[in-house]
Enzyme design. Structure first.
Site, PDB file in Angstrom:
ATOM      1  N   ASP A  25      25.426 -13.938  30.983  1.00 63.16           N
ATOM      2  CA  ASP A  25      24.020 -14.122  31.891  1.00 63.16           C
ATOM      3  C   ASP A  25      23.711 -15.490  32.188  1.00 63.16           C
ATOM      4  O   ASP A  25      22.581 -15.902  31.865  1.00 63.16           O
ATOM      5  CB  ASP A  25      22.956 -13.233  31.457  1.00 63.16           C
ATOM      6  CG  ASP A  25      22.412 -13.898  29.940  1.00 63.16           C
ATOM      7  OD1 ASP A  25      21.321 -13.658  29.819  1.00 63.16           O
ATOM      8  OD2 ASP A  25      23.372 -14.646  29.220  1.00 63.16           O
ATOM      9  N   ASP A  30      25.308 -20.285  28.803  1.00 64.79           N
ATOM     10  CA  ASP A  30      26.400 -19.465  29.317  1.00 64.79           C
ATOM     11  C   ASP A  30      27.225 -20.063  30.093  1.00 64.79           C
ATOM     12  O   ASP A  30      28.589 -19.960  29.985  1.00 64.79           O
ATOM     13  CB  ASP A  30      26.241 -18.267  30.057  1.00 64.79           C
ATOM     14  CG  ASP A  30      24.929 -17.242  29.398  1.00 64.79           C
ATOM     15  OD1 ASP A  30      23.520 -17.634  29.286  1.00 64.79           O
ATOM     16  OD2 ASP A  30      25.246 -16.228  29.042  1.00 64.79           O
ATOM     17  N   ASN A  52      18.955 -13.519  31.456  1.00 63.95           N
ATOM     18  CA  ASN A  52      18.437 -14.890  31.703  1.00 63.95           C
ATOM     19  C   ASN A  52      17.649 -14.838  32.934  1.00 63.95           C
ATOM     20  O   ASN A  52      16.464 -15.707  33.302  1.00 63.95           O
ATOM     21  CB  ASN A  52      19.161 -15.962  31.643  1.00 63.95           C
ATOM     22  CG  ASN A  52      19.584 -16.372  30.276  1.00 63.95           C
ATOM     23  OD1 ASN A  52      18.984 -16.309  29.390  1.00 63.95           O
ATOM     24  ND2 ASN A  52      20.853 -17.004  30.002  1.00 63.95           N
ATOM     25  N   THR A 135      27.650 -13.025  25.652  1.00 71.12           N
ATOM     26  CA  THR A 135      26.615 -14.117  25.492  1.00 71.12           C
ATOM     27  C   THR A 135      25.129 -13.795  26.181  1.00 71.12           C
ATOM     28  O   THR A 135      24.535 -14.436  26.563  1.00 71.12           O
ATOM     29  CB  THR A 135      27.007 -15.325  25.983  1.00 71.12           C
ATOM     30  OG1 THR A 135      27.289 -15.327  27.440  1.00 71.12           O
ATOM     31  CG2 THR A 135      28.377 -15.826  24.996  1.00 71.12           C
ATOM     32  N   PHE A 175      16.396 -12.948  22.192  1.00 72.46           N
ATOM     33  CA  PHE A 175      16.478 -12.561  23.637  1.00 72.46           C
ATOM     34  C   PHE A 175      17.331 -11.619  24.069  1.00 72.46           C
ATOM     35  O   PHE A 175      17.316 -10.667  24.402  1.00 72.46           O
ATOM     36  CB  PHE A 175      16.416 -13.799  24.471  1.00 72.46           C
ATOM     37  CG  PHE A 175      16.483 -13.170  25.914  1.00 72.46           C
ATOM     38  CD1 PHE A 175      17.615 -13.129  26.821  1.00 72.46           C
ATOM     39  CD2 PHE A 175      15.130 -12.763  26.498  1.00 72.46           C
ATOM     40  CE1 PHE A 175      17.387 -12.715  27.881  1.00 72.46           C
ATOM     41  CE2 PHE A 175      15.268 -12.252  27.769  1.00 72.46           C
ATOM     42  CZ  PHE A 175      16.240 -12.266  28.511  1.00 72.46           C
ATOM     43  N   ASN A 176      18.857 -11.911  23.550  1.00 74.16           N
ATOM     44  CA  ASN A 176      19.901 -11.016  24.007  1.00 74.16           C
ATOM     45  C   ASN A 176      19.848  -9.619  23.289  1.00 74.16           C
ATOM     46  O   ASN A 176      19.911  -8.555  24.084  1.00 74.16           O
ATOM     47  CB  ASN A 176      21.257 -11.871  23.645  1.00 74.16           C
ATOM     48  CG  ASN A 176      21.579 -12.800  24.407  1.00 74.16           C
ATOM     49  OD1 ASN A 176      20.986 -12.875  25.394  1.00 74.16           O
ATOM     50  ND2 ASN A 176      22.416 -13.640  24.152  1.00 74.16           N
ATOM     51  N   HIS A 252      23.388 -22.150  22.504  1.00 70.78           N
ATOM     52  CA  HIS A 252      23.730 -20.933  21.826  1.00 70.78           C
ATOM     53  C   HIS A 252      25.280 -20.460  22.094  1.00 70.78           C
ATOM     54  O   HIS A 252      25.944 -20.408  20.996  1.00 70.78           O
ATOM     55  CB  HIS A 252      22.769 -19.989  22.118  1.00 70.78           C
ATOM     56  CG  HIS A 252      21.503 -20.317  22.215  1.00 70.78           C
ATOM     57  ND1 HIS A 252      20.860 -20.150  20.734  1.00 70.78           N
ATOM     58  CD2 HIS A 252      20.416 -20.521  22.998  1.00 70.78           C
ATOM     59  CE1 HIS A 252      19.401 -20.474  21.167  1.00 70.78           C
ATOM     60  NE2 HIS A 252      18.989 -20.647  22.274  1.00 70.78           N
ATOM     61  N   ASP A 253      25.484 -20.176  23.534  1.00 72.84           N
ATOM     62  CA  ASP A 253      26.684 -19.404  23.836  1.00 72.84           C
ATOM     63  C   ASP A 253      28.079 -19.917  23.244  1.00 72.84           C
ATOM     64  O   ASP A 253      28.689 -18.989  23.173  1.00 72.84           O
ATOM     65  CB  ASP A 253      26.260 -19.071  25.312  1.00 72.84           C
ATOM     66  CG  ASP A 253      25.142 -18.089  25.541  1.00 72.84           C
ATOM     67  OD1 ASP A 253      24.601 -18.056  26.542  1.00 72.84           O
ATOM     68  OD2 ASP A 253      24.615 -17.444  24.466  1.00 72.84           O
TER      69      ASP A 253
HETATM   70  O1  RIB Z   1      18.438 -16.321  22.444  1.00 78.63           O
HETATM   71  C1  RIB Z   1      19.335 -17.190  23.214  1.00 78.63           C
HETATM   72  C2  RIB Z   1      20.324 -16.327  24.176  1.00 78.63           C
HETATM   73  O2  RIB Z   1      19.366 -15.762  25.114  1.00 78.63           O
HETATM   74  C3  RIB Z   1      21.463 -17.153  25.050  1.00 78.63           C
HETATM   75  O3  RIB Z   1      22.595 -16.518  25.137  1.00 78.63           O
HETATM   76  C4  RIB Z   1      20.887 -17.366  26.258  1.00 78.63           C
HETATM   77  O4  RIB Z   1      21.398 -17.870  27.157  1.00 78.63           O
HETATM   78  C5  RIB Z   1      20.039 -16.461  26.577  1.00 78.63           C
HETATM   79  O5  RIB Z   1      20.713 -15.334  27.203  1.00 78.63           O
HETATM   80 CA    CA Z   2      23.309 -16.275  27.624  1.00 75.19          CA
END
Ligand code: RIB
Ligand code: CA
Length: 325
Positions: A25, A30, A52, A135, A175-176, A252-253
């Site tokens: 996303d 990403d 996102n 991701t 979040f994901n 993160h991703d």
């Molecule tokens: O919480 C972080 C995640 O949420 C990452 O993948 C960021 O790109 C958002 O998608």
């Molecule tokens: Ca992401």
């Protein structure tokens, strides 16, 4: 934070070049995961999901990244909304475009399809040992498992960015997972071989000013775009967190990609992980079973607990440099 000592890193084999389908996303981190996967894996497809930013934006951004890399990889868009919940976008972190902060070219190549779940199913059915690397919210992965349950046994594994022993969208929800808990439950409960790059490990991998400047010094259009994106992303993180809490945006991703290309860069433990779908305060919590009881449920997930951040950064810088023209 995960309290237990990670299992001793196994004497893992040399880095592999796994076959990967990246579901994303984009999203600043990403975008870096796309570069990392394009360099270090046999990237057979990119699918996009709302997260996102709305699907139209995350898809646009994936096409832009494909152009910047000059790679011939199919891009298929997928779910515009979670399985059950109303969509919530992280525009407060990534901006309304999903990739605010850089001067991005318009995409020049067309989208290859608009049914990500069907593309994922077809790819896994026709290709040996495919890793699914989501991701973003797990909506496309869950839909693919629903329309084609046979892929659960065929896929090599799922290496995802998400979850953790704490949250970011809420105290417990990363979040994901939080954005589509029902989809995450389908994936975590499927029996597939899971690797989880949660916040416990991704908050150890920061876009510090020094690292951003090393990216910028790689020169070229891609490096400039990624450096600008990380400047924006890190400024948002510093603005949203206590002074000194994070010395840059948590990237993160790409760790979900490196977890399968360079597993020796990580520490990990095997745990049973389930997803809370009914809680109010605990919506989308990844419940990691840390009990040392003999009767505890069998693990379903390799939970990443630590990362050699400098080595991970060098691998990402190598990827950026590789595509820099
Ligand atoms: O919480 C972080 C995640 O949420 C990452 O993948 C960021 O790109 C958002 O998608
Ligand atoms: Ca992401």
């Amino acid at each position: 934070m995960l309290a237990v000592m990670p299992d001793a890193p196994s004497s893992s084999p040399p880095p592999s070049r796994p076959t990967v389908l990246l579901d994303c996303d984009p999203g600043h981190d990403d975008a870096i995961a796309i570069v990392t996967a394009a360099r270090h894996t046999d990237l057979v497809g990119i699918t996009t999901v709302a997260g996102n930013a709305p699907l139209e934006r995350t898809t646009h951004n994936a096409l832009v990244m494909r152009d910047l890399l000059g790679i011939d990889v199919p891009v298929h868009s997928g779910a515009a909304r979670p399985l059950v919940r109303d969509p919530v976008f992280a525009v407060d972190v990534h901006g309304s475009s999903g990739l605010d902060g850089a001067d991005l070219p318009a995409p020049t190549t067309p989208l290859d399809g608009t049914d990500a779940a069907r593309f994922i199913a077809a790819t896994v059915r026709s290709t040996e040992d495919v890793w699914l690397v989501p991701t973003g919210p797990l909506t496309n992965i869950a839909l693919a498992m629903r329309i084609a349950p046979d892929i659960i046994d065929r896929v090599r594994g799922v290496s995802l960015m998400g979850g953790g022993s704490f949250g970011n969208r809420t105290a417990t929800g990363e979040f994901n997972i939080w954005a589509d808990p029902e989809a995450a439950h389908v994936v975590f409960d499927s029996g597939v071989d899971l690797t989880m790059a949660g916040l416990d490990v991704t908050h150890q991998f920061l876009a510090t000013a020094e690292r951003v400047e090393r990216v910028r010094a790689a020169a070229g259009a891609l490096a400039t775009v990624l450096a600008d994106l990380m400047v924006f992303f890190s400024a948002i993180y510093r603005e949203r967190h206590d002074d000194g809490a994070l010395l840059g945006g948590a990237v993160h991703d790409p760790l979900a990609v490196l977890a399968i290309t360079h597993p020796d860069v990580f520490g990990s433990v095997r745990r049973r992980v389930d997803v809370e779908t009914h809680g109010v305060l605990t919506r989308g919590m990844t419940v990691i079973d840390e009990r040392l009881l003999r009767s505890r449920p069998a693990p379903n997930c390799t939970v990443l607990t630590s990362v050699d951040a400098d080595t991970a950064f060098e691998l990402i810088l190598d990827a950026i440099t590789h595509f820099t023209t």
